[in-house]
Design a protein around this motif. Structure first.
Motif, PDB file in Angstrom:
ATOM      1  N   ALA A  29       9.731  -0.508  -9.665  1.00 27.45           N
ATOM      2  CA  ALA A  29       8.801  -1.454 -10.138  1.00 27.45           C
ATOM      3  C   ALA A  29       8.229  -1.285 -11.486  1.00 27.45           C
ATOM      4  O   ALA A  29       8.081  -1.805 -12.343  1.00 27.45           O
ATOM      5  CB  ALA A  29       7.621  -1.552  -9.039  1.00 27.45           C
ATOM      6  N   HIS A  30       7.855   0.230 -11.741  1.00 27.74           N
ATOM      7  CA  HIS A  30       7.507   0.581 -13.030  1.00 27.74           C
ATOM      8  C   HIS A  30       8.477   0.228 -14.159  1.00 27.74           C
ATOM      9  O   HIS A  30       8.318  -0.174 -15.090  1.00 27.74           O
ATOM     10  CB  HIS A  30       7.091   2.109 -12.972  1.00 27.74           C
ATOM     11  N   THR A  31       9.800   0.423 -13.834  1.00 29.98           N
ATOM     12  CA  THR A  31      10.973   0.207 -14.884  1.00 29.98           C
ATOM     13  C   THR A  31      10.746  -0.995 -15.134  1.00 29.98           C
ATOM     14  O   THR A  31      10.979  -1.616 -16.282  1.00 29.98           O
ATOM     15  CB  THR A  31      12.106   0.645 -14.246  1.00 29.98           C
ATOM     16  N   LEU A  32      10.776  -2.065 -14.122  1.00 28.44           N
ATOM     17  CA  LEU A  32      10.693  -3.580 -14.356  1.00 28.44           C
ATOM     18  C   LEU A  32       9.534  -3.933 -15.167  1.00 28.44           C
ATOM     19  O   LEU A  32       9.478  -4.623 -16.271  1.00 28.44           O
ATOM     20  CB  LEU A  32      10.904  -4.233 -13.058  1.00 28.44           C
ATOM     21  N   ALA A  33       8.337  -3.293 -14.829  1.00 24.74           N
ATOM     22  CA  ALA A  33       7.145  -3.654 -15.545  1.00 24.74           C
ATOM     23  C   ALA A  33       7.380  -3.309 -16.847  1.00 24.74           C
ATOM     24  O   ALA A  33       6.747  -3.962 -18.082  1.00 24.74           O
ATOM     25  CB  ALA A  33       5.957  -2.943 -14.905  1.00 24.74           C
ATOM     26  N   GLU A  34       7.832  -2.128 -17.132  1.00 24.74           N
ATOM     27  CA  GLU A  34       8.002  -1.790 -18.863  1.00 24.74           C
ATOM     28  C   GLU A  34       8.901  -2.664 -19.316  1.00 24.74           C
ATOM     29  O   GLU A  34       8.866  -2.959 -20.464  1.00 24.74           O
ATOM     30  CB  GLU A  34       8.619  -0.241 -18.643  1.00 24.74           C
ATOM     31  N   LEU A  35       9.968  -3.133 -18.816  1.00 23.95           N
ATOM     32  CA  LEU A  35      10.843  -3.992 -19.319  1.00 23.95           C
ATOM     33  C   LEU A  35      10.429  -5.433 -19.815  1.00 23.95           C
ATOM     34  O   LEU A  35      10.244  -5.887 -20.877  1.00 23.95           O
ATOM     35  CB  LEU A  35      12.192  -3.994 -18.393  1.00 23.95           C
ATOM     36  N   LEU A  36       9.630  -5.713 -18.526  1.00 24.36           N
ATOM     37  CA  LEU A  36       8.706  -7.055 -19.090  1.00 24.36           C
ATOM     38  C   LEU A  36       7.880  -6.897 -19.962  1.00 24.36           C
ATOM     39  O   LEU A  36       7.467  -7.871 -20.546  1.00 24.36           O
ATOM     40  CB  LEU A  36       8.267  -7.736 -17.353  1.00 24.36           C
ATOM     41  N   GLY A  37       7.252  -5.938 -19.809  1.00 19.49           N
ATOM     42  CA  GLY A  37       6.023  -5.766 -20.577  1.00 19.49           C
ATOM     43  C   GLY A  37       6.208  -5.200 -21.933  1.00 19.49           C
ATOM     44  O   GLY A  37       5.219  -5.161 -23.035  1.00 19.49           O
ATOM     45  N   GLY A  38       7.155  -4.725 -22.397  1.00 23.55           N
ATOM     46  CA  GLY A  38       7.455  -3.998 -23.503  1.00 23.55           C
ATOM     47  C   GLY A  38       7.362  -4.796 -24.712  1.00 23.55           C
ATOM     48  O   GLY A  38       6.870  -4.433 -25.658  1.00 23.55           O
ATOM     49  N   THR A  39       7.824  -5.951 -24.538  1.00 22.91           N
ATOM     50  CA  THR A  39       7.698  -6.818 -25.789  1.00 22.91           C
ATOM     51  C   THR A  39       6.154  -7.179 -26.008  1.00 22.91           C
ATOM     52  O   THR A  39       5.802  -7.206 -27.122  1.00 22.91           O
ATOM     53  CB  THR A  39       8.559  -8.285 -25.554  1.00 22.91           C
ATOM     54  N   LEU A  60       9.579  -8.283  -5.347  1.00 19.96           N
ATOM     55  CA  LEU A  60       9.376  -9.301  -6.430  1.00 19.96           C
ATOM     56  C   LEU A  60       9.733 -10.642  -5.614  1.00 19.96           C
ATOM     57  O   LEU A  60      11.126 -10.580  -5.074  1.00 19.96           O
ATOM     58  CB  LEU A  60      10.290  -9.065  -7.733  1.00 19.96           C
ATOM     59  N   ILE A  61       9.269 -11.652  -5.629  1.00 19.29           N
ATOM     60  CA  ILE A  61       9.658 -12.854  -5.087  1.00 19.29           C
ATOM     61  C   ILE A  61       9.508 -14.114  -5.994  1.00 19.29           C
ATOM     62  O   ILE A  61       8.627 -13.932  -7.080  1.00 19.29           O
ATOM     63  CB  ILE A  61       8.742 -13.208  -3.843  1.00 19.29           C
ATOM     64  N   THR A  62      10.425 -14.998  -5.918  1.00 19.39           N
ATOM     65  CA  THR A  62      10.435 -16.338  -6.605  1.00 19.39           C
ATOM     66  C   THR A  62      10.624 -17.387  -5.576  1.00 19.39           C
ATOM     67  O   THR A  62      11.350 -17.107  -4.804  1.00 19.39           O
ATOM     68  CB  THR A  62      11.671 -16.324  -7.832  1.00 19.39           C
ATOM     69  N   LYS A 105      14.131 -19.565  -2.062  1.00 18.00           N
ATOM     70  CA  LYS A 105      13.312 -18.456  -2.089  1.00 18.00           C
ATOM     71  C   LYS A 105      14.215 -17.227  -2.397  1.00 18.00           C
ATOM     72  O   LYS A 105      15.434 -17.267  -1.930  1.00 18.00           O
ATOM     73  CB  LYS A 105      12.663 -17.930  -0.813  1.00 18.00           C
ATOM     74  N   ILE A 106      13.590 -16.372  -3.318  1.00 12.33           N
ATOM     75  CA  ILE A 106      14.404 -15.068  -3.372  1.00 12.33           C
ATOM     76  C   ILE A 106      13.573 -13.939  -3.480  1.00 12.33           C
ATOM     77  O   ILE A 106      12.457 -14.140  -3.707  1.00 12.33           O
ATOM     78  CB  ILE A 106      15.076 -15.135  -5.237  1.00 12.33           C
ATOM     79  N   SER A 107      13.734 -13.017  -2.577  1.00 11.80           N
ATOM     80  CA  SER A 107      12.949 -11.894  -2.406  1.00 11.80           C
ATOM     81  C   SER A 107      13.830 -10.573  -2.829  1.00 11.80           C
ATOM     82  O   SER A 107      15.076 -10.199  -2.418  1.00 11.80           O
ATOM     83  CB  SER A 107      12.488 -11.748  -1.145  1.00 11.80           C
ATOM     84  N   LEU A 108      13.009  -9.475  -3.609  1.00 10.68           N
ATOM     85  CA  LEU A 108      14.024  -8.339  -3.838  1.00 10.68           C
ATOM     86  C   LEU A 108      13.153  -7.332  -3.889  1.00 10.68           C
ATOM     87  O   LEU A 108      11.606  -6.908  -4.437  1.00 10.68           O
ATOM     88  CB  LEU A 108      14.290  -8.512  -5.434  1.00 10.68           C
ATOM     89  N   ARG A 109      13.191  -6.217  -2.874  1.00  2.00           N
ATOM     90  CA  ARG A 109      12.292  -5.056  -2.620  1.00  2.00           C
ATOM     91  C   ARG A 109      12.798  -3.940  -3.749  1.00  2.00           C
ATOM     92  O   ARG A 109      13.774  -3.937  -4.060  1.00  2.00           O
ATOM     93  CB  ARG A 109      13.024  -4.506  -1.252  1.00  2.00           C
ATOM     94  N   LEU A 110      11.559  -3.674  -4.531  1.00  2.00           N
ATOM     95  CA  LEU A 110      11.804  -2.623  -5.576  1.00  2.00           C
ATOM     96  C   LEU A 110      11.085  -1.268  -5.102  1.00  2.00           C
ATOM     97  O   LEU A 110       9.953  -1.316  -4.458  1.00  2.00           O
ATOM     98  CB  LEU A 110      11.093  -3.071  -6.812  1.00  2.00           C
ATOM     99  N   SER A 111      11.688  -0.094  -5.116  1.00  2.00           N
ATOM    100  CA  SER A 111      10.923   1.175  -5.092  1.00  2.00           C
ATOM    101  C   SER A 111       9.847   1.263  -6.262  1.00  2.00           C
ATOM    102  O   SER A 111       9.876   0.398  -7.102  1.00  2.00           O
ATOM    103  CB  SER A 111      11.717   2.118  -5.404  1.00  2.00           C
ATOM    104  N   GLU A 112       8.693   2.310  -6.043  1.00  2.00           N
ATOM    105  CA  GLU A 112       7.896   2.383  -7.055  1.00  2.00           C
ATOM    106  C   GLU A 112       8.255   2.577  -8.124  1.00  2.00           C
ATOM    107  O   GLU A 112       7.983   1.978  -9.377  1.00  2.00           O
ATOM    108  CB  GLU A 112       6.867   3.416  -6.427  1.00  2.00           C
ATOM    109  N   ARG A 114       0.888  -1.221  -0.149  1.00  2.00           N
ATOM    110  CA  ARG A 114       0.029   0.002   0.089  1.00  2.00           C
ATOM    111  C   ARG A 114       0.812   1.367   0.050  1.00  2.00           C
ATOM    112  O   ARG A 114       0.553   2.438  -0.437  1.00  2.00           O
ATOM    113  CB  ARG A 114      -1.026  -0.085   1.308  1.00  2.00           C
ATOM    114  N   SER A 115       2.259   0.874   0.476  1.00  2.00           N
ATOM    115  CA  SER A 115       2.885   2.259   0.542  1.00  2.00           C
ATOM    116  C   SER A 115       3.507   2.625  -0.840  1.00  2.00           C
ATOM    117  O   SER A 115       4.115   3.641  -0.986  1.00  2.00           O
ATOM    118  CB  SER A 115       4.065   2.003   1.417  1.00  2.00           C
TER     119      SER A 115
END
Length: 178
Positions: A62-72, A38-40, A52-59, A32-33
């Motif tokens: 997270a947007h950058t990762l979403a763009e990279l993954l969703g760009g294709t 991102l966890i696998t 288990k792998i956990s990675l904390r992403l700032s907002e 909510r913050s």
């Protein structure tokens, strides 16, 4: 289609997970913050989550990762749309000397370009979908337009010069040699 499971985490946010084809799991906890985790992990037969792998992403991350993954996927979707006969989707980046710079977007139909839609205006890191006619356009903005190839060329000419009529030799929105 990947089956995404959504679980509300009271006081935290929402967990989205899906299983990969090789048996692993990927999840995103959208806090909510504003930040995300991102966890696998892979499930063992005995029910323990051994890896288990956990990675904390700032907002922003997270947007950058979403763009990279969703760009294709976005590019593939736009390519499929662009293959619809008679439909052209194109981007116009506003320059300082363009007629539209500093002006309200207005209605393409009122400017003599009926049948064209300004789908969105991208400004910096934000997108303004379906902008209103009074939306002011600035240098550096990118206008996403959709219409017939002829209408798109006519709109680009208007954005550059303020004229809704094309001169002979204008092809694909760029002045040609005539």
């Amino acid at each position: 289609m990947v089956d995404v499971r959504r679980v509300k985490l009271p006081g935290v946010g929402v967990l989205h997970t899906f299983k990969t084809s090789d048996g692993g799991k990927v999840g995103v906890i959208a806090h909510r913050s504003g930040h995300s985790d991102l966890i696998t992990f892979s499930d063992d037969e005995d029910g323990s989550n051994a890896t288990k792998i956990s990675l904390r992403l700032s907002e922003d991350e997270a947007h950058t990762l979403a763009e990279l993954l969703g760009g294709t996927q976005i590019t593939e979707s736009l390519t499929a749309l662009d293959q619809i006969p008679g439909l052209s989707i194109d981007w116009f980046t506003v320059d300082y000397d363009d007629h539209i710079a500093g002006q309200p977007l207005g209605s393409p139909a009122e400017r003599g370009i009926a049948g064209l839609t300004v789908v969105a205006v991208v400004r910096g890191d934000s997108t303004n979908p379906a902008p209103a006619t009074d939306f002011k356009v600035f240098p550096g903005d990118t206008l996403v337009v959709a219409g017939s190839p002829e209408k798109v060329a006519k709109a680009f000419n208007f954005f550059r010069t303020g004229e809704a009529k094309l001169r002979a030799g204008v092809v694909d929105g760029s002045p040609g040699l005539s």
